[in-house]
Design an enzyme around this catalytic site. Structure first.
Site, PDB file in Angstrom:
ATOM      1  N   HIS A   1      -6.274  -8.466  -1.514  1.00 16.03           N
ATOM      2  CA  HIS A   1      -7.121  -8.132  -2.670  1.00 16.03           C
ATOM      3  C   HIS A   1      -6.730  -6.752  -3.188  1.00 16.03           C
ATOM      4  O   HIS A   1      -7.255  -5.726  -2.768  1.00 16.03           O
ATOM      5  CB  HIS A   1      -8.596  -8.155  -2.262  1.00 16.03           C
TER       6      HIS A   1
ATOM      7  N   HIS B   1      -5.555  -5.032  -7.024  1.00 17.30           N
ATOM      8  CA  HIS B   1      -5.373  -5.241  -8.461  1.00 17.30           C
ATOM      9  C   HIS B   1      -4.201  -4.426  -8.999  1.00 17.30           C
ATOM     10  O   HIS B   1      -4.112  -3.214  -8.765  1.00 17.30           O
ATOM     11  CB  HIS B   1      -6.639  -4.860  -9.217  1.00 17.30           C
TER      12      HIS B   1
ATOM     13  N   ASP C   1      -3.595  -3.461 -12.060  1.00 21.11           N
ATOM     14  CA  ASP C   1      -4.016  -2.401 -12.976  1.00 21.11           C
ATOM     15  C   ASP C   1      -4.908  -1.370 -12.298  1.00 21.11           C
ATOM     16  O   ASP C   1      -5.384  -0.431 -12.949  1.00 21.11           O
ATOM     17  CB  ASP C   1      -4.719  -2.980 -14.205  1.00 21.11           C
TER      18      ASP C   1
ATOM     19  N   GLY D   1     -13.865  -9.337 -13.194  1.00 19.63           N
ATOM     20  CA  GLY D   1     -14.672  -8.708 -14.217  1.00 19.63           C
ATOM     21  C   GLY D   1     -16.133  -8.695 -13.804  1.00 19.63           C
ATOM     22  O   GLY D   1     -16.459  -8.823 -12.618  1.00 19.63           O
TER      23      GLY D   1
ATOM     24  N   HIS E   1     -13.860 -13.635  -7.054  1.00 23.24           N
ATOM     25  CA  HIS E   1     -14.744 -12.496  -6.839  1.00 23.24           C
ATOM     26  C   HIS E   1     -16.182 -13.013  -6.764  1.00 23.24           C
ATOM     27  O   HIS E   1     -16.705 -13.568  -7.730  1.00 23.24           O
ATOM     28  CB  HIS E   1     -14.646 -11.514  -8.005  1.00 23.24           C
TER      29      HIS E   1
ATOM     30  N   GLU F   1     -20.213  -9.475  -4.667  1.00 25.48           N
ATOM     31  CA  GLU F   1     -19.973  -8.040  -4.850  1.00 25.48           C
ATOM     32  C   GLU F   1     -21.098  -7.460  -5.717  1.00 25.48           C
ATOM     33  O   GLU F   1     -21.935  -6.709  -5.230  1.00 25.48           O
ATOM     34  CB  GLU F   1     -18.606  -7.796  -5.498  1.00 25.48           C
TER      35      GLU F   1
ATOM     36  N   ASP G   1      -8.685  -3.099  -2.879  1.00 25.68           N
ATOM     37  CA  ASP G   1      -9.216  -3.431  -4.191  1.00 25.68           C
ATOM     38  C   ASP G   1      -8.420  -2.701  -5.279  1.00 25.68           C
ATOM     39  O   ASP G   1      -7.634  -3.315  -5.996  1.00 25.68           O
ATOM     40  CB  ASP G   1     -10.704  -3.118  -4.280  1.00 25.68           C
TER      41      ASP G   1
END
Length: 396
Positions: free
Chosen positions: A31, A33, A35, A192, A219, A222, A336
């Site tokens: 996990h 990302h 970006d 998102g 996701h 969370e 993350d």
């Protein structure tokens, strides 16, 4: 229902008792990302190329800005920091560079297998098509793997093609993922704002992926609770849960401090509040996730920053990771977003050792959880498990 007893003691001095070179351990990153893992210096250079204004053009100051902005306790505020990273990732050249450096940074942190998630639909403002964006990232990942191999280190990386929850492009992105399934794409995700945008919005896309036997991680658990996890499992047919930490809301803890035979019922934050024994009872959803070995992609520092662990108390010691680990859930360790959280995977390993008194055997078990959960063919997962096991044994 499931009930079991487990120890709730934690040690603030654990790090002094464990001598581990965390960076040298072979790791799996599930996990992470794209970006959320840019180098500050790269952001500054790419921003200058496209005329994007940043909070600072000093790498150290910009790095600090990202960390402070992310450390708000709000997932919404946390996600706002991505406006700057996404803005500089809108060309083939930029996507290639970011992806290549991403792999190099993973390897420098001891990662031998990584899955990189990102949303191609967010990278089209300068004329790229969805397929061109995916191809640019894959070229960068391949170049990164080649550069790492030239230094004598092995690493394997795959793309998790992600659809944004608030958009209505689920089917389109699912089809994009399938077009690239034999060219670097290993799975599908939605990301998102979780609260208010349930997986059921993409139910048809998830059915389409299941019909084509393409793996999905979602996701869930969370920014929203157990209902979100159920929807991820039912509507999304998720094979893994991104974060998933709020599954602990479906766990009842009866906490008995050391020397207190009677004990008293406590909320889930009790396991991190002191030393003693606790009886835990799993609700129906928690038991389903645990019993079927559905992996949880936990990100300790990020979970604290976004408020995912707020229902269980303040501070990392109240993260339900240890409760989940000790009661048999397939927990995994992840970062993350390395830039926003200011951590590496090695940092997260060290943090859990400090807080929960884990040793090398614990870290190996958790790492093997991740290896076994990788979106790889069985034979490749078995080889990965063997490689990691040998790597840990060589450092015992």
């Amino acid at each position: 229902m499931y009930s079991a007893e487990f120890s709730t003691g934690v040690s603030a001095d654990a790090a002094a008792d464990v001598d581990i070179d965390f960076r040298s351990l072979p790791k799996v990153s599930l996990h992470d990302h794209l970006d959320g893992g840019l180098r500050p210096a790269t952001i500054i250079e790419l921003a200058a190329d496209v005329g994007h204004e940043l909070p600072s053009t000093d790498p150290v100051a910009l790095d600090q800005w990202f960390r402070e902005s992310a450390d708000s306790g709000s997932l919404v505020r946390y996600l706002e920091t991505f406006e700057h990273t996404v803005a500089v990732m809108q060309t083939k050249e930029a996507l290639f560079r970011v992806a290549k450096e991403f792999v190099e940074d993973l390897a420098d942190d001891g990662v031998v297998y990584g899955e990189v998630r990102w949303a191609p639909e967010q990278h089209l403002s300068r004329g790229l098509t969805l397929d061109e964006a995916v191809e640019a990232v894959q070229a960068g990942l391949d170049a990164g793997v080649e550069a790492v191999a030239a230094t004598g280190r092995p690493i394997q990386v795959g793309q998790l093609i992600t659809a944004m929850r608030h958009a209505d492009r689920g089917q389109e992105i699912a089809e994009l993922a399938l077009r690239h399934r034999d060219k670097g794409a290993v799975g599908f995700d939605i990301a998102g704002a979780e609260d208010g945008f349930p997986p059921s919005r993409f139910k048809d896309a998830f059915t389409y992926l299941a019909e084509h036997q393409f793996p999905v991680t979602i996701h869930a658990g969370e920014a929203a609770g157990v209902d979100s996890i159920v929807d991820a499992l039912v509507s999304g047919r998720a094979l893994r849960l991104g974060h998933g930490v709020r599954i602990a809301e479906d766990i009842q803890v009866d906490f008995a401090p050391a020397g207190d035979a009677g004990g008293e019922q406590q909320s889930p934050e009790a396991p991190g509040s002191g030393e003693g024994l606790a009886m835990v009872t799993l609700g129906r959803v928690a038991a389903w996730v645990r019993d079927r070995g559905i992996p949880l992609e936990c990100s300790p520092s990020s979970n604290l920053q976004t408020g995912a662990t707020a229902p269980f108390g303040e501070g990392i010691e109240n993260h339900p990771f240890d409760l989940l680990y000790q009661t048999g859930f397939k927990v995994t360790i992840n970062v993350d977003n390395r830039l926003m959280s200011g951590v590496t995977l090695s940092d997260e390993y060290e943090l859990l050792v400090e807080v929960f008194d884990y040793d090398l055997d614990d870290l190996l078990e958790i790492t093997l959880n991740a290896a076994e959960a990788a979106f790889l063919p069985l034979e490749e997962r078995e080889a990965l498990v063997e490689y990691i096991t040998e790597g840990f044994q060589g450092r015992a």
